[in-house]
Design a protein around this motif. Sequence first.
Motif, PDB file in Angstrom:
ATOM      1  N   SER A 163     -77.633 -60.221 -34.859  1.00 53.91           N
ATOM      2  CA  SER A 163     -77.830 -61.102 -35.739  1.00 53.91           C
ATOM      3  C   SER A 163     -78.242 -62.269 -34.659  1.00 53.91           C
ATOM      4  O   SER A 163     -78.573 -62.876 -33.630  1.00 53.91           O
ATOM      5  N   HIS A 193     -78.822 -70.318 -37.046  1.00 49.80           N
ATOM      6  CA  HIS A 193     -79.274 -71.199 -37.788  1.00 49.80           C
ATOM      7  C   HIS A 193     -78.267 -72.567 -38.762  1.00 49.80           C
ATOM      8  O   HIS A 193     -77.164 -73.282 -38.417  1.00 49.80           O
ATOM      9  N   ILE A 220     -80.899 -68.693 -48.675  1.00 51.01           N
ATOM     10  CA  ILE A 220     -80.565 -67.509 -49.542  1.00 51.01           C
ATOM     11  C   ILE A 220     -80.225 -68.116 -51.405  1.00 51.01           C
ATOM     12  O   ILE A 220     -80.917 -67.381 -52.368  1.00 51.01           O
ATOM     13  N   MET A 248     -84.395 -66.050 -40.195  1.00 49.47           N
ATOM     14  CA  MET A 248     -83.155 -65.226 -40.519  1.00 49.47           C
ATOM     15  C   MET A 248     -82.363 -64.411 -39.956  1.00 49.47           C
ATOM     16  O   MET A 248     -83.334 -62.914 -39.861  1.00 49.47           O
ATOM     17  N   THR A 283     -77.961 -60.354 -40.648  1.00 49.89           N
ATOM     18  CA  THR A 283     -76.208 -59.569 -40.870  1.00 49.89           C
ATOM     19  C   THR A 283     -75.543 -58.759 -41.145  1.00 49.89           C
ATOM     20  O   THR A 283     -76.344 -58.904 -43.155  1.00 49.89           O
ATOM     21  N   GLU A 293     -73.373 -59.410 -43.946  1.00 48.84           N
ATOM     22  CA  GLU A 293     -72.990 -60.273 -45.010  1.00 48.84           C
ATOM     23  C   GLU A 293     -73.864 -60.913 -46.040  1.00 48.84           C
ATOM     24  O   GLU A 293     -74.076 -60.967 -46.742  1.00 48.84           O
ATOM     25  N   ARG A 294     -74.969 -61.078 -45.059  1.00 50.69           N
ATOM     26  CA  ARG A 294     -76.375 -61.198 -45.889  1.00 50.69           C
ATOM     27  C   ARG A 294     -76.552 -60.568 -46.353  1.00 50.69           C
ATOM     28  O   ARG A 294     -77.545 -60.886 -47.710  1.00 50.69           O
ATOM     29  N   CYS A 295     -77.161 -59.338 -45.889  1.00 49.52           N
ATOM     30  CA  CYS A 295     -77.429 -57.798 -46.470  1.00 49.52           C
ATOM     31  C   CYS A 295     -76.869 -57.777 -47.896  1.00 49.52           C
ATOM     32  O   CYS A 295     -77.600 -57.101 -48.378  1.00 49.52           O
ATOM     33  N   LYS A 350     -76.080 -59.937 -49.531  1.00 49.37           N
ATOM     34  CA  LYS A 350     -77.016 -60.720 -51.366  1.00 49.37           C
ATOM     35  C   LYS A 350     -77.928 -60.113 -51.579  1.00 49.37           C
ATOM     36  O   LYS A 350     -79.084 -60.698 -52.445  1.00 49.37           O
ATOM     37  N   PHE A 354     -83.598 -57.210 -46.324  1.00 49.21           N
ATOM     38  CA  PHE A 354     -84.369 -58.468 -45.244  1.00 49.21           C
ATOM     39  C   PHE A 354     -85.298 -57.347 -44.876  1.00 49.21           C
ATOM     40  O   PHE A 354     -85.534 -56.183 -45.265  1.00 49.21           O
ATOM     41  N   VAL A 374     -87.151 -62.630 -46.129  1.00 44.53           N
ATOM     42  CA  VAL A 374     -85.795 -62.119 -46.552  1.00 44.53           C
ATOM     43  C   VAL A 374     -86.147 -62.470 -48.173  1.00 44.53           C
ATOM     44  O   VAL A 374     -86.591 -62.915 -48.400  1.00 44.53           O
ATOM     45  N   CYS A 389     -77.544 -54.314 -41.404  1.00 49.09           N
ATOM     46  CA  CYS A 389     -76.430 -54.024 -41.696  1.00 49.09           C
ATOM     47  C   CYS A 389     -75.524 -53.501 -42.241  1.00 49.09           C
ATOM     48  O   CYS A 389     -74.449 -53.948 -43.272  1.00 49.09           O
TER      49      CYS A 389
END
Length: 297
Positions: free
Chosen positions: A6, A9, A99, A114, A117, A119-121, A123, A126, A244, A295
């Motif tokens: 990861s 940013h 995002i 970006m 991670t 957490e981001r996956c 939402k 990628f 993303v 992810c």
Amino acid sequence: MTPHLSRRHLLVGAVAVPGLLTACSRTEAGTGAPAGDADLLERLRKQGHVRVGFAGEAPYGFQDGGELAGEAPTLHREIFTALGVPELRPTLTDFGTLIPGLLAGRFDVVSAGMAITPERCGKVAFSEPEFVSPTALMVRRGNPKGLSDLESCAGKRVRVGVLTAAVETSYAKAAGVPDGSLVAVAKQQDGLDALLAGRIDAFALTGISLRWLARTNGDAAVEVLEPFVPEVEGVKQYSAGGAVFRTGAVSLRKAFDAELARITGDPARYVRLIGRYGFTEREVPPRTLRTADLCAG
């Protein structure tokens, strides 16, 4: 188990680029996101441009003389041109709104390198990794505190600068750096300035970002230490970033990944495209590194 890769940013002031389309009339109920992402690639081909969000972080995505430059936009321009979409139309925004802006339909792709991670996956979707890059510390010239990595920062109780909303915050905490020793800065230059002013003793970021920062501040009395791989709960944290997309843009993402694989599968081409931003064959992601594994954590 595949190591969790990861990245960092930052936050920058939001700036609108003239001529940018900032909204879409057709939206999914309750989300604000454009309807029909399933045929997004075809729509982009017809209109001849793709709207990209970026956060003004060199060398990943930034403006250079009014032009969109950096690792992600350069790779993405190459990929989208191959897909029949020759123009990137950019929006510069706060990192923390990339995002949300994507989900609201302000742009079609995040072009900012970006970090991938879990957490981001949850939402967004990628691409496969575009690069890998380990963490490093920038310190004052001569390394007066004798630092080497985040564990050494914790052991010597020094103040560590981290970018707001960056993954280095969690890396530092996992290494034992207490909250009171973490100093959040808004952007890269703020970290270097804080270091020179004595407000922090080290600035943690990816090695490639810090090398670029040192290069663009050639007279600054700082140095970048050897990169290292942080650990969180015993799992090594290598840095991997990607493009993303909204989760509904499946055909676009798959087409993007196919073109990306042609580039990362040819290290000479990869370096030819983005070597000027400090990326080398060391940053080429291995074929075994998959976004699905990243992810999953």
